[in-house]
Structure formats: structure tokens, C-alpha cells
Design an enzyme around this catalytic site. Structure first.
Site, PDB file in Angstrom:
ATOM      1  N   HIS A   1     -11.822  -7.367  19.580  1.00  0.00           N
ATOM      2  CA  HIS A   1     -12.846  -8.388  19.810  1.00  0.00           C
ATOM      3  C   HIS A   1     -14.067  -7.845  20.529  1.00  0.00           C
ATOM      4  CE1 HIS A   1      -9.432 -10.923  18.838  1.00  0.00           C
ATOM      5  NE2 HIS A   1     -10.237 -11.952  18.728  1.00  0.00           N
TER       6      HIS A   1
ATOM      7  N   GLU B   1     -13.107 -16.544   6.957  1.00  0.00           N
ATOM      8  CA  GLU B   1     -14.401 -15.839   6.902  1.00  0.00           C
ATOM      9  C   GLU B   1     -14.737 -15.291   5.520  1.00  0.00           C
ATOM     10  OE1 GLU B   1     -12.264 -15.449   9.409  1.00  0.00           O
ATOM     11  OE2 GLU B   1     -13.418 -16.014  11.189  1.00  0.00           O
TER      12      GLU B   1
END
Lengths: 458, 348
Positions: free
Chosen positions: A260, A191
Site C-alpha cells: 500500500h 478496479e
């Protein structure tokens, strides 16, 4: 002509220092680069090097002197052929630099201009709803990307599993087949790297749509989103626009625990140089994503995994876009204002139905855009209802509710009949257990109770 | 806060051949005109930086200021090896790169003093300057952030099917950042025309390469990705140019990225407030006296029959440019207060 050597500033915060030691004596020849003295600054002992060539004619500040102000003459350097007599002859030595440059005025605060409002495009959205189809949020987002890719070949999509896998949440389904692998690009799981690569591509005149599998992973990319994408236009005096979209699911998912499952809305909302949208309906998801791709600025598009499968009426006209910066009143009412965004709009509407059954008409505002926030729509509503409840999934501290409470106080204090009420996620990392997870997130009944409390009912 | 840019052990350019890493051959055979141009370009950077250091000392330049003195051959040689369509991106030790890209000394100096005449209207400062016109994409203050950005510029060259590279400069300190390897991976995977120029000036702020890097051959850092690397004498502008030409040919022929490790040296501290106690004065003096890139070219020019007077005339010209830049940087006004609120967003 002799040259004055001045006490140098050797750190960003130094205003004075100690002349610790002279390394050259009067009469010594010095060349550029020679160390002539040692100075103790607020940070360290630094060597002072000669810039010009000559003979050290006179030392003006003895070694060991403390608190010598920056720019005080500390010695006089004689140029070729001059002798010390030149100093006593009274000729004012030239300063070592071109002119006596006044340091930039920092003391008196300059007149403060007013901050201009961000221009918001005016779009008649309603006319596009003459012709609609029922679509999931997932398909609406996909169509938004496909339409913009057909319209502008500089638009490309990159991210993890966006191409061959068809999207981890199937949002990019079919894009690879239509546009090929030069425009729909599977990245490694990296990322930080691909967010920065996207920023570079945007500087290089492309229009990247960078998908984060979820915004939880964008924390690894935060430096590029803020420092590289959001700030560079300013730092370049307007040269370096960064037309990039960062998109993906944000907010609480289901039973995946704390790493998450988190709402990042207020994190991005904090930062100048970004635009931030968080749509609820499929129509807004499509219209805002299209507007984001066309926007010449970095735009954060916060989607929601739980919403992907929900269906709404969506305009079919490929020219349909939703202006960034405009909230939408999704239910009119006169008794209390409820603001929400993303998945919480659905909960707010359910709460409004429950409240209606008890005779309270709530006005529900879907904020849609978080930055720039449509303050006018919120304030107008509060002037009508005199009460407001802010709903969000994220943590309460420095959250959107805090911002809305402050704005309403600034713009509509005299219109309030009750204190602003904030409904937010609990101030805890997201738990895994089903019962705890439910307790951690705002529910319809908490919104109902809040609305009733600001109406002094129940 | 801005940190490093580079450095290594005191071992002198020892040849280390391993894997695909090679060492540039000693280059020669530049024309006299070319040498004169290199001399002038390097001298301009040197004199500019000396002036910037002096103005910092007078309090005219604030904040962080990282000087490039000693490393001039790297940017001047590399700039001579690429074509006009190519792009350049670097860290915060960027003044030399901008001058080598053809940006005006006055605009750079006025940015250092925070004036409206600066390349960023005074809003970026030493570490953040850009020129789209000259294909210079910054000037980035976060160590190694320019590496994915440069890789993205290379991606845009490939996407638009341009014959161009992105010269992505980084220091030896940045070479230890994770995002560098994320970038190497993608650049190799997608055969992006990116030349990574690692300016190894031996010290990442105050940490020498052998204290900060396990495996000190930075040219080899791309081997796991199949990226060829080369060690280059970064104090020799002709060696730099020759290596740059090789890397340019490689990258523009579709073979993907290339790594050049420039063995170089900064004479000054990491930033203006660095007393540089982590190295000896002798070490600095030895580099200055025996390996100075400008002296090196001056000697070649003397051999080629260029007179001392001609060089002095060039020196005067360069000084005049720098003096004019310094004057402009002090006479250009501070930005108007309305600039506080401009350039935050592009009007949609």
C-alpha cells in the site's frame, strides 16, 4: 486459364518451409477447402487448402523438398475444360491472386521524420493569484471536480466509496449531494472492471473521472489504462479519443507496508498515449485536475495522501487551470537545481532553506507534469546553475532521476560542472517499522547532502 | 499475443434448461428479401475471409490474422436485431463484425495489408479497427478487454438516455476471464443495456470448452447476477435474429443486460498459424456439411423459389466486391513515415 498455386506463408515469421506431403495427385479434381498438401512451417505442420476449383494439372515441387521459399509456385491448377497441354503450350499461368503484389518494403529503413513536440497550452497562471483563498489539497481537488461537473454534464465521477461514504479520503465530499447518483457513482471493489468500463464510457463520449482509492490498486487496472485507454487512439488511426481521468493518491503513505505504499510515477511516465501529472500545492492540484478533465486524452493524476490535509493559497476564479506540460520554479537560485514533484517538493524546499543557511542558493523546480516533461525549464535552470539533483520517492532503477540524468546529458552536457545526482527511495519494498520506513524514503538531510556534494562543498 | 476466441464440446446443441437459461425456439418466417440480404451479408464475410487467408499466404498480410469463417450467422443475425443507435464491440476475430456493421471491405482489407487506406491508416492491423461512423468500437486484442469496454458503452447509452444497446461479443475462451464477471456484476447492478454475445465456437485457441470451463453452459454464466441467458443455434441466422430481438427488447426496456450463448463453429484454425490438431477433420467436415449457415439460407431461398442463377449472380457481385477490396489493399500506399508520430495524443 490455369492457376499457379504458390507456397503459402502460414505464420508471421515463416519465410520458407518444407513441402512435406502432397495429399492430391496430378489429375485429381480439387474443390475449395480440400487439403492439397502438408507443409512444415517454422512452427508446425500445416495443411494447405485449395482456394479455387479445378484439376491438379502439375506438381512443380516434389514432396519432401526442404527450404521452399514463400510464394514459389508449387503446382498448377487447371480450370474447367483445360488439359495439361495448356501448361506445356507455354502460356504463363496466372498467379492465384489479383496481381503480383510487392510485399511492403521492409528492408530499407524509410526516411525518419522528426518526432514533433507535444503542444503545451500557454496560460498566464499568475493573474489568477490576485484573488485566492486558503484551501487544503483535498478541498481544492473536490472543487476542481465540482466546477468541471457544473461546466460539462458529460463529466461524472466513479470509484470505490466516492458517493455515499463521501470518499475514502473525503476528496469527493459533497459531490453526491450536488450532482446525484447518476453522476457520482459508487462502484464495487473491482478496479479492472470499472477502469475498463470507464474507458468504454469515454469512447461513448462521456468524460469519466475514475478514482482509485489508491494507485496501488490500479495495478489491477493496468491493462485497461495502457492497452485500452492509452493505445487505442493510435491503433484507430486517430478515431478513438479517450477523454478520461484516472486519479487518486499515489506514493508512500504512512506505516502501511509494501503493498500500500509505492510511487508509480515512472511506470505511467513510460507510456505514450498518456499524460501524467503529480501536483504538490493545492493550487496546482486544482488547476491540473481541471485541465486533466478538460483534456481530450487519458490523464493520470497522481495525488498524495500525506498532502491532502496541507493548505495553500488557491485561486478562486473557476476559469483557473494549470497547463499540462509546464514545470514551475518554486524557488529561484543560482547555485544548484533541485527537481522534485508531489510531496518531495516540500522536502526540496526545506532542503533549500537549510542550504541557504550555508550560503548555497538552490533553484527548486516543481515538475508538476511528468509526461510530457518540461525539459526546457530543467535545461534552462541547469545552464544557469551548472548542477542538478533529482529528487523522487520512487525506486531508483529506471526512475524519473534516470530520465532527468539522461536528458540533462543530452541537452546540457557542456553546462554541467558536476555529475547529475539522483535522490530516490531505497531499492527495497516499503518496510512497516517506523525507523526502517524513514530510512527507505528521501529525507531533507539526504537532499541537502546531495546538493552540497554536487557543489563540491561539505 | 492474441489468444482465443471460443469453442465447446462436440455435443450438439443439446437443450439444457437450467434456472433462467432458455433455449431459442427455431425461428422461421423471414421474408424472402430478408433472407436474400442475410445470404449476401454472410457470403461477403465468407469470401472476404477466404481472400484474407489467401493474401496472408502470399505474405501480404502480416502478424496475427483470425478468420471468422463458419461463424457468419452470428453477426449477421445480431446486426439485424438492433437499432442504428446501438454500438458494437468485439475481440480480435473482428473482420466479420466490421462488414456486418456496414464498414467497407476495402478499408478493412487495406488495414490487413497495413496501408494508409485502412480503417486505422495501417496502424492497427487485423485486431484493431474501428469506425465511429458505423458505431463499431473495435477490434480489441486482449482477450475479454472488450467486455468492460462494451459495458462502459452501455453505461454511456444509459447516461445519455439513448434507446440503444451495446452488443458486446466475446468468445468462449474470454468467458473465463475475471473481468467478464466484474462487468456482469456492474451491468446487472446498474441495469445497463448490454447484450453479451458469447460466440461459443468450441475452442479457446486449442483448448476445448470442456477442458477450459467448469460448467460448460456459458448462457448460465450470468445467473448469479440475475442476468438471463439463452442458448442459441448460432449456425442459424434466423434463430440468432430472433434471440437478438428478444435480448434487445429486454435491454432497452430498462431490465438490464442479457446473455446470448451462440453455439457456433470456426472452420479455420484459431489464427493462420494454427494447425488445429486438437480436433478431427471429421468434426470440421461434419459442421461444414451439415450445419453451414450459408448453405442453410441457400436451402431456404431455394424453397422460397429463388433461382440458382439469381444466387450465382449475387455470388459474382460479392466476389467483385472482395476482388476490388483486395486490389485496393495492394495498391493503397503504405502510411507516410510522418504517421509514425501522429494519433498519439489528441491536441488539447
Amino acid at each position: 486459364m490455369s492457376i499457379q498455386i504458390l507456397m503459402p506463408a502460414l505464420s508471421p515469421t515463416m519465410t520458407e518451409g518444407k513441402l512435406a506431403k502432397w495429399m492430391k495427385a496430378e489429375g485429381d479434381v480439387v474443390a475449395p477447402g480440400d487439403v492439397i498438401a502438408e507443409i512444415e512451417t517454422d512452427k508446425a505442420t500445416m495443411e494447405v487448402e485449395a482456394v479455387d476449383e479445378g484439376t491438379l494439372g502439375r506438381i512443380l515441387i516434389a514432396e519432401g523438398t526442404e527450404n521452399v521459399a514463400v510464394n514459389t509456385p508449387i503446382a498448377i491448377l487447371l480450370e474447367d475444360g483445360e488439359d495439361a497441354g495448356a501448361i506445356d503450350a507455354g502460356a504463363a499461368p496466372a498467379a492465384a491472386t489479383p496481381s503480383e503484389a510487392p510485399a511492403p518494403a521492409a528492408e530499407a529503413a524509410p526516411d525518419r521524420p522528426a518526432a514533433p513536440a507535444v503542444a503545451v497550452m500557454d496560460v498566464d497562471e499568475e493573474k489568477f493569484f490576485a484573488d485566492t483563498q486558503t484551501q487544503t489539497v483535498r478541498d481544492a481537488l473536490r472543487d476542481a471536480m465540482a466546477e468541471e461537473m457544473r461546466r460539462d454534464e458529460m463529466v461524472y465521477v466513479m470509484g470505490e466509496e466516492v458517493a455515499e461514504y463521501q470518499g475514502a479520503y473525503k476528496v469527493t465530499q459533497g459531490l453526491l449531494q450536488e450532482f446525484g447518483d447518476s453522476r457520482v457513482i459508487d462502484t464495487p471493489i473491482t478496479e479492472h472492471g470499472f477502469a475498463g468500463l470507464g474507458v468504454g464510457a469515454a469512447f461513448g463520449a462521456l468524460k469519466p473521472v475514475v478514482e482509485f482509492m489508491t494507485f496501488n490498486f490500479a495495478m489491477q487496472a493496468m491493462d485497461h489504462i495502457i492497452n485500452s485507454a492509452a493505445k487505442t487512439l493510435y491503433m484507430s488511426g486517430g478515431q478513438m479519443g479517450c477523454p478520461i481521468v484516472f486519479r487518486g493518491p499515489n506514493g508512500a503513505a504512512s506505516r502501511v507496508a509494501a503493498q500500500h505504499s509505492q510511487d508509480y510515477t515512472s511506470w505511467y511516465a513510460h507510456c505514450p498515449g498518456l499524460k501524467v501529472v503529480a501536483p504538490w500545492s493545492a493550487a496546482d492540484a486544482k488547476g491540473l485536475l481541471k485541465a486533466a478533465i478538460r483534456d481530450p486524452n487519458p490523464v493520470i493524476v497522481l495525488e498524495n495522501e500525506v498532502l491532502y490535509g496541507q493548505s495553500f493559497e488557491v485561486p478562486t476564479d473557476p476559469d483557473f487551470t494549470v497547463p499540462i506540460g509546464k514545470a514551475k520554479i518554486v524557488r529561484a537560485g543560482a547555485d544548484v537545481t533541485i527537481t522534485a514533484f508531489s510531496i518531495m517538493v516540500g522536502k526540496a524546499l526545506e532542503a533549500a532553506e537549510a542550504l541557504a543557511a550555508e550560503g548555497i542558493e538552490a533553484e527548486v523546480i516543481d515538475l508538476r507534469t511528468i509526461r510530457p516533461l518540461d525539459v526546457a525549464t530543467i535545461v534552462e535552470s541547469v545552464k544557469k546553475t551548472n548542477r542538478i539533483v533529482s529528487v523522487e520517492e520512487g525506486w531508483p532503477t529506471c526512475g524519473m532521476g534516470s530520465e532527468i540524468a539522461a536528458l540533462v546529458m543530452e541537452h546540457a552536457f557542456d553546462d554541467l560542472d558536476a555529475p547529475v545526482k539522483r535522490i530516490a527511495g531505497e531499492d527495497v519494498p516499503m518496510p512497516y517499522a517506523a525507523n526502517l520506513e524513514k530510512l527507505a524514503l528521501p529525507q531533507v538531510d539526504t537532499i541537502v547532502a546531495a546538493a552540497k556534494s554536487v557543489c563540491y562543498r561539505g | 499475443m492474441a489468444r482465443s476466441a471460443s469453442s465447446a464440446t462436440t455435443k450438439r446443441l443439446a437443450a439444457r434448461k437450467a434456472g433462467r437459461t432458455t433455449r431459442a425456439k427455431k425461428a422461421s418466417g423471414a421474408t424472402k428479401d430478408e433472407l436474400l440480404q442475410f445470404y449476401r451479408d454472410m457470403l461477403l464475410i465468407r469470401r472476404f475471409e477466404e481472400k484474407a487467408g489467401q493474401m496472408y499466404g502470399m505474405g501480404l498480410i502480416g502478424g496475427f490474422c483470425h478468420l471468422y469463417i463458419g461463424q457468419e450467422a452470428v453477426v449477421v443475425g445480431m446486426q439485424a436485431a438492433i437499432n442504428e443507435a446501438s454500438t458494437v464491440v468485439t475481440s480480435y476475430r473482428d473482420h466479420g463484425h466490421m462488414l456486418a456493421c456496414g464498414m467497407e471491405a476495402r478499408g478493412v482489407m487495406a488495414e490487413l495489408t497495413g496501408r494508409i487506406g485502412g480503417y486505422s491508416k495501417g496502424k492497427g492491423g487485423s485486431m484493431h479497427m474501428f469506425s465511429r461512423e458505423k458505431n463499431f468500437f473495435g477490434g480489441h486484442g486482449i482477450v475479454a478487454a472488450q467486455v468492460p469496454i462494451g459495458t462502459g458503452l452501455a453505461f454511456s447509452h444509459k447516461y445519455k438516455k439513448e434507446k440503444a444497446v451495446c452488443l458486446t461479443y466475446l468468445g468462449d475462451g474470454a468467458a473465463n476471464q475475471g473481468q467478464v464477471y466484474e462487468s456482469f456484476n456492474m451491468a446487472a447492478l446498474w441495469s445497463l443495456p448490454c447484450i453479451y454475445v458469447i460466440e461459443n465456437n468450441k475452442y479457446a485457441m486449442g483448448t476445448s470448452v470442456n477442458r477450459g470451463a467448469a460448467g460448460t453452459s456459458l448462457a448460465q454464466r450470468g445467473e448469479a447476477y440475475g442476468i438471463p441467458g439463452m442458448e442459441v443455434d448460432g449456425m442459424d441466422v434466423l434463430a440468432v435474429k430472433a434471440a437478438g430481438e428478444k435480448a434487445f427488447a429486454h435491454a432497452t426496456s430498462g431490465k438490464g443486460p442479457y446473455i446470448l450463448e451462440m453455439k457456433t463453429y470456426r472452420y479455420r484454425g484459431h489464427s493462420m498459424s494454427d494447425p488445429a490438431k486438437y480436433r478431427t477433420k471429421d468434426e470440421v467436415n461434419r459442421m461444414r456439411q451439415e450445419h453451414d449457415p450459408i448453405d442453410n439460407v441457400r436451402a431456404r431461398l431455394a424453397e422460397a423459389g429463388v433461382s440458382d442463377d439469381d444466387l450465382k449472380a449475387m455470388d459474382r457481385d460479392v466476389r467483385a466486391v472482395v476482388t476490388e477490396a483486395a486490389d485496393f489493399a495492394q495498391s493503397s500506399p503504405e502510411p507516410d513515415p510522418v504517421e509514425l508520430y501522429t494519433d498519439i495524443l489528441v491536441d488539447a
